[in-house]
Write a protein that holds these residues in place. Sequence first.
Motif, PDB file in Angstrom:
ATOM      1  N   HIS A   1       5.873  -5.063 -12.259  1.00 38.85           N
ATOM      2  CA  HIS A   1       6.886  -4.847 -11.224  1.00 38.85           C
ATOM      3  C   HIS A   1       6.373  -5.391  -9.904  1.00 38.85           C
ATOM      4  N   VAL A   2       7.202  -6.191  -9.238  1.00 41.16           N
ATOM      5  CA  VAL A   2       6.904  -6.625  -7.874  1.00 41.16           C
ATOM      6  C   VAL A   2       8.120  -6.357  -7.011  1.00 41.16           C
ATOM      7  N   ASP A   3       7.889  -5.988  -5.756  1.00 41.45           N
ATOM      8  CA  ASP A   3       9.020  -5.808  -4.851  1.00 41.45           C
ATOM      9  C   ASP A   3       8.638  -6.171  -3.427  1.00 41.45           C
ATOM     10  N   ILE A   4       9.669  -6.352  -2.623  1.00 40.03           N
ATOM     11  CA  ILE A   4       9.480  -6.735  -1.222  1.00 40.03           C
ATOM     12  C   ILE A   4       9.980  -5.639  -0.289  1.00 40.03           C
ATOM     13  N   ARG A   5       9.700  -4.385  -0.654  1.00 41.82           N
ATOM     14  CA  ARG A   5      10.030  -3.254   0.234  1.00 41.82           C
ATOM     15  C   ARG A   5       9.350  -3.465   1.580  1.00 41.82           C
ATOM     16  N   HIS A   6       9.904  -2.808   2.603  1.00 39.90           N
ATOM     17  CA  HIS A   6       9.275  -2.869   3.925  1.00 39.90           C
ATOM     18  C   HIS A   6       7.947  -2.127   3.878  1.00 39.90           C
ATOM     19  N   LYS A   7       6.902  -2.775   4.329  1.00 43.46           N
ATOM     20  CA  LYS A   7       5.582  -2.165   4.319  1.00 43.46           C
ATOM     21  C   LYS A   7       5.340  -1.409   5.609  1.00 43.46           C
ATOM     22  N   PRO A   8       4.514  -0.351   5.547  1.00 44.79           N
ATOM     23  CA  PRO A   8       4.130   0.329   6.786  1.00 44.79           C
ATOM     24  C   PRO A   8       3.293  -0.599   7.672  1.00 44.79           C
ATOM     25  N   ALA A   9       3.122  -0.216   8.920  1.00 42.89           N
ATOM     26  CA  ALA A   9       2.422  -1.054   9.893  1.00 42.89           C
ATOM     27  C   ALA A   9       1.002  -1.405   9.444  1.00 42.89           C
ATOM     28  N   ASP A  10       0.364  -0.501   8.689  1.00 44.88           N
ATOM     29  CA  ASP A  10      -1.007  -0.781   8.247  1.00 44.88           C
ATOM     30  C   ASP A  10      -1.066  -1.731   7.055  1.00 44.88           C
TER      31      ASP A  10
END
Length: 141
Positions: free
Chosen positions: A124-133
């Motif tokens: 599984h791969v996704d492009i969810r928004h990542k946290p700032a870190d």
Amino acid sequence: AMSLPLTMHFELAEFACHDGTPYPSEWIQDRLVPLCTMLEVIRSELGGRVVYIVSGYRTGDYNASLAANGHHVAGHSQHTDGRAADIKAEGMAASDVHAAIERLQADGRLPLLGGLGKYPGWTHVDIRHKPADGHLARWTG
């Protein structure tokens, strides 16, 4: 219906929900094209092997039906947001695909990658928004 190419090796029809619902047209440019652009980097790292989309977009109802049938799916899935793909590569073990993605990630070559899930038969791969870190969501299913 003609399927639009999104990038060199991926087309719109591959990401339709398995219940027949097409991928939402309003998300193509800002979600699906970036997802496929990332998949092209992965495909290239795999030596240009064919990358199959096991599961792309899922409607909320379809996702719920999977859960009801005992499949391990997130209640609110990146698939229902049109940001995820479960992939297989021709002639490669899923563990080797996962390892290749880990290498790309470590080398900073997958800036859009937000989630990476390891399963026996697919990755599984996704492009969810990542946290700032920049934390990457990882799990094994």
